[in-house]
Scaffold this motif. Structure first.
Motif, mmCIF file in Angstrom:
data_model
loop_
_atom_site.group_PDB
_atom_site.id
_atom_site.type_symbol
_atom_site.label_atom_id
_atom_site.label_comp_id
_atom_site.label_asym_id
_atom_site.label_seq_id
_atom_site.Cartn_x
_atom_site.Cartn_y
_atom_site.Cartn_z
ATOM 1 N N GLU A 110 -10.681 4.679 5.074
ATOM 2 C CA GLU A 110 -11.437 4.150 3.936
ATOM 3 C C GLU A 110 -10.605 3.170 3.106
ATOM 4 O O GLU A 110 -11.163 2.357 2.349
ATOM 5 C CB GLU A 110 -11.919 5.300 3.042
ATOM 6 C CG GLU A 110 -13.019 6.154 3.642
ATOM 7 C CD GLU A 110 -12.498 7.279 4.511
ATOM 8 O OE1 GLU A 110 -13.278 8.193 4.823
ATOM 9 O OE2 GLU A 110 -11.299 7.263 4.874
ATOM 10 N N ASN A 111 -9.283 3.249 3.247
ATOM 11 C CA ASN A 111 -8.401 2.367 2.476
ATOM 12 C C ASN A 111 -7.827 1.223 3.306
ATOM 13 O O ASN A 111 -6.871 0.565 2.876
ATOM 14 C CB ASN A 111 -7.247 3.182 1.868
ATOM 15 C CG ASN A 111 -7.702 3.999 0.680
ATOM 16 O OD1 ASN A 111 -8.579 3.586 -0.072
ATOM 17 N ND2 ASN A 111 -7.110 5.172 0.494
ATOM 18 N N ASN A 112 -8.418 0.971 4.473
ATOM 19 C CA ASN A 112 -7.895 -0.085 5.343
ATOM 20 C C ASN A 112 -7.761 -1.431 4.639
ATOM 21 O O ASN A 112 -6.812 -2.179 4.874
ATOM 22 C CB ASN A 112 -8.791 -0.255 6.573
ATOM 23 C CG ASN A 112 -8.457 0.736 7.672
ATOM 24 O OD1 ASN A 112 -7.460 1.439 7.615
ATOM 25 N ND2 ASN A 112 -9.309 0.796 8.676
ATOM 26 N N ASP A 113 -8.704 -1.764 3.788
ATOM 27 C CA ASP A 113 -8.706 -3.080 3.134
ATOM 28 C C ASP A 113 -8.007 -3.071 1.779
ATOM 29 O O ASP A 113 -8.002 -4.098 1.081
ATOM 30 C CB ASP A 113 -10.142 -3.574 2.962
ATOM 31 C CG ASP A 113 -10.828 -3.853 4.290
ATOM 32 O OD1 ASP A 113 -10.110 -4.231 5.244
ATOM 33 O OD2 ASP A 113 -12.060 -3.683 4.382
ATOM 34 N N THR A 114 -7.424 -1.936 1.407
ATOM 35 C CA THR A 114 -6.707 -1.863 0.134
ATOM 36 C C THR A 114 -5.486 -2.770 0.195
ATOM 37 O O THR A 114 -4.640 -2.637 1.075
ATOM 38 C CB THR A 114 -6.257 -0.418 -0.158
ATOM 39 O OG1 THR A 114 -7.405 0.421 -0.253
ATOM 40 C CG2 THR A 114 -5.477 -0.346 -1.459
ATOM 41 N N VAL A 167 -1.796 5.257 -2.366
ATOM 42 C CA VAL A 167 -2.905 4.920 -1.476
ATOM 43 C C VAL A 167 -2.962 5.943 -0.354
ATOM 44 O O VAL A 167 -2.035 6.040 0.452
ATOM 45 C CB VAL A 167 -2.742 3.499 -0.880
ATOM 46 C CG1 VAL A 167 -3.898 3.183 0.059
ATOM 47 C CG2 VAL A 167 -2.650 2.457 -1.995
ATOM 48 N N GLU A 168 -4.017 6.723 -0.324
ATOM 49 C CA GLU A 168 -4.178 7.736 0.722
ATOM 50 C C GLU A 168 -4.274 7.034 2.081
ATOM 51 O O GLU A 168 -5.058 6.094 2.251
ATOM 52 C CB GLU A 168 -5.437 8.561 0.468
ATOM 53 C CG GLU A 168 -5.528 9.840 1.279
ATOM 54 C CD GLU A 168 -4.524 10.885 0.844
ATOM 55 O OE1 GLU A 168 -4.263 11.802 1.638
ATOM 56 O OE2 GLU A 168 -4.023 10.797 -0.299
ATOM 57 N N TYR A 172 2.128 -4.279 -0.290
ATOM 58 C CA TYR A 172 1.724 -4.383 1.114
ATOM 59 C C TYR A 172 1.993 -5.790 1.651
ATOM 60 O O TYR A 172 2.385 -5.957 2.808
ATOM 61 C CB TYR A 172 0.243 -4.036 1.273
ATOM 62 C CG TYR A 172 -0.043 -2.547 1.265
ATOM 63 C CD1 TYR A 172 0.841 -1.637 1.830
ATOM 64 C CD2 TYR A 172 -1.219 -2.059 0.695
ATOM 65 C CE1 TYR A 172 0.575 -0.282 1.822
ATOM 66 C CE2 TYR A 172 -1.500 -0.702 0.690
ATOM 67 C CZ TYR A 172 -0.598 0.188 1.243
ATOM 68 O OH TYR A 172 -0.859 1.531 1.249
ATOM 69 N N SER A 221 -2.283 -5.100 -1.866
ATOM 70 C CA SER A 221 -1.381 -5.118 -3.016
ATOM 71 C C SER A 221 -0.221 -6.054 -2.725
ATOM 72 O O SER A 221 0.010 -6.444 -1.566
ATOM 73 C CB SER A 221 -0.839 -3.712 -3.314
ATOM 74 O OG SER A 221 0.057 -3.299 -2.289
ATOM 75 N N ASN A 272 -2.625 -5.801 3.315
ATOM 76 C CA ASN A 272 -3.366 -4.555 3.074
ATOM 77 C C ASN A 272 -2.853 -3.422 3.968
ATOM 78 O O ASN A 272 -2.034 -3.627 4.864
ATOM 79 C CB ASN A 272 -4.869 -4.771 3.276
ATOM 80 C CG ASN A 272 -5.231 -5.263 4.668
ATOM 81 O OD1 ASN A 272 -4.748 -4.745 5.665
ATOM 82 N ND2 ASN A 272 -6.100 -6.269 4.735
ATOM 83 N N TYR A 273 -3.354 -2.237 3.685
ATOM 84 C CA TYR A 273 -2.905 -1.023 4.390
ATOM 85 C C TYR A 273 -3.055 -1.154 5.897
ATOM 86 O O TYR A 273 -2.131 -0.844 6.656
ATOM 87 C CB TYR A 273 -3.696 0.179 3.873
ATOM 88 C CG TYR A 273 -3.562 1.416 4.730
ATOM 89 C CD1 TYR A 273 -2.423 2.218 4.657
ATOM 90 C CD2 TYR A 273 -4.574 1.777 5.624
ATOM 91 C CE1 TYR A 273 -2.300 3.351 5.451
ATOM 92 C CE2 TYR A 273 -4.442 2.908 6.417
ATOM 93 C CZ TYR A 273 -3.315 3.690 6.332
ATOM 94 O OH TYR A 273 -3.197 4.807 7.133
ATOM 95 N N SER A 274 -4.199 -1.635 6.362
ATOM 96 C CA SER A 274 -4.469 -1.702 7.795
ATOM 97 C C SER A 274 -3.517 -2.653 8.516
ATOM 98 O O SER A 274 -2.962 -2.315 9.574
ATOM 99 C CB SER A 274 -5.913 -2.138 8.035
ATOM 100 O OG SER A 274 -6.193 -2.217 9.416
#
Length: 205
Positions: free
Chosen positions: A33-37, A28-29, A42, A39, A139-141
């Motif tokens: 743009e990936n704040n809501d990615t 995940v970069e 995470y 898993s 998520n990432y954020s």
């Protein structure tokens, strides 16, 4: 707690969590743009970070109030805010996210609300993961914000106990407007003050 014990039990645990977060950058970069990615990884990280924030905040409260571990064992997030903010305005502390230079203030919301949004999300994931879409809060954020909050509160604890900076340094964050110490060997440090001044000093180790 000695400095060696702190570096092993507290800072070493933080560095492990930071490294675990950085491992996800392969997939995940680390961009907005990936704040809501989200898993499972995470989610696991957010739960671990939130739990460690509890540990560090209790230790900081114990030192500030000169109490025992038993005395603060039942403290909650509201107690942390009352005790720690009474010793300094930590809610306004900020750190630089070294990945992109973003300035983060993960505790700032505590000036106006009962708890930061990332803390609310951590609790929703912890207590109600199986209902609705709460699993997506891992998520990432949220992990980035919670980890930066742990970094700041851990640095505050270390500064209160030992001053200077813990080694190894974080690869993700740097305190904003704090004096930094870069070890060059034999007890000598390059010191960069918050006003931009530089010097070489020697400290007894």
């Amino acid at each position: 707690m000695t400095k060696e014990e702190f570096l092993s039990r507290v800072w070493g645990y933080y560095i492990m969590l930071e490294n675990n977060f950085m491992d996800t950058f392969v997939y995940v970069e680390p961009v907005t743009e990936n704040n809501d990615t989200f898993s499972k990884e995470y989610g696991k990280l957010l739960l671990s970070i939130g739990s460690e924030i509890d540990v560090v905040c209790k230790e900081l409260c114990k030192i500030i109030e000169n109490k025992t571990a038993v005395d603060v064992s039942r403290y909650n997030v509201v107690d942390y805010k009352n005790v720690i903010s009474g010793d300094g305005n930590f809610m306004n502390e900020s750190c630089v996210y070294l990945i992109n230079g973003e300035v983060l203030q993960p505790w700032l919301e505590w000036n106006t609300v009962d708890r930061p949004s990332w803390w609310k999300n951590y609790n929703s994931l912890k207590h109600d993961r199986l209902n609705s879409d709460n699993y997506k809060l891992g998520n990432y954020s949220n992990v980035k914000d919670a980890l930066s909050a742990l970094y700041i509160i851990t640095r505050i604890l270390y500064k209160k106990m030992f001053s200077f900076e813990p080694i190894p340094k974080s690869n993700l964050f740097q305190m904003k407007d704090w004096t930094t110490y870069n070890k060059v060997g034999n007890g000598f440090y390059h010191v960069l003050s918050s006003n931009g001044g530089m010097s070489l000093v020697h400290f007894k180790e």
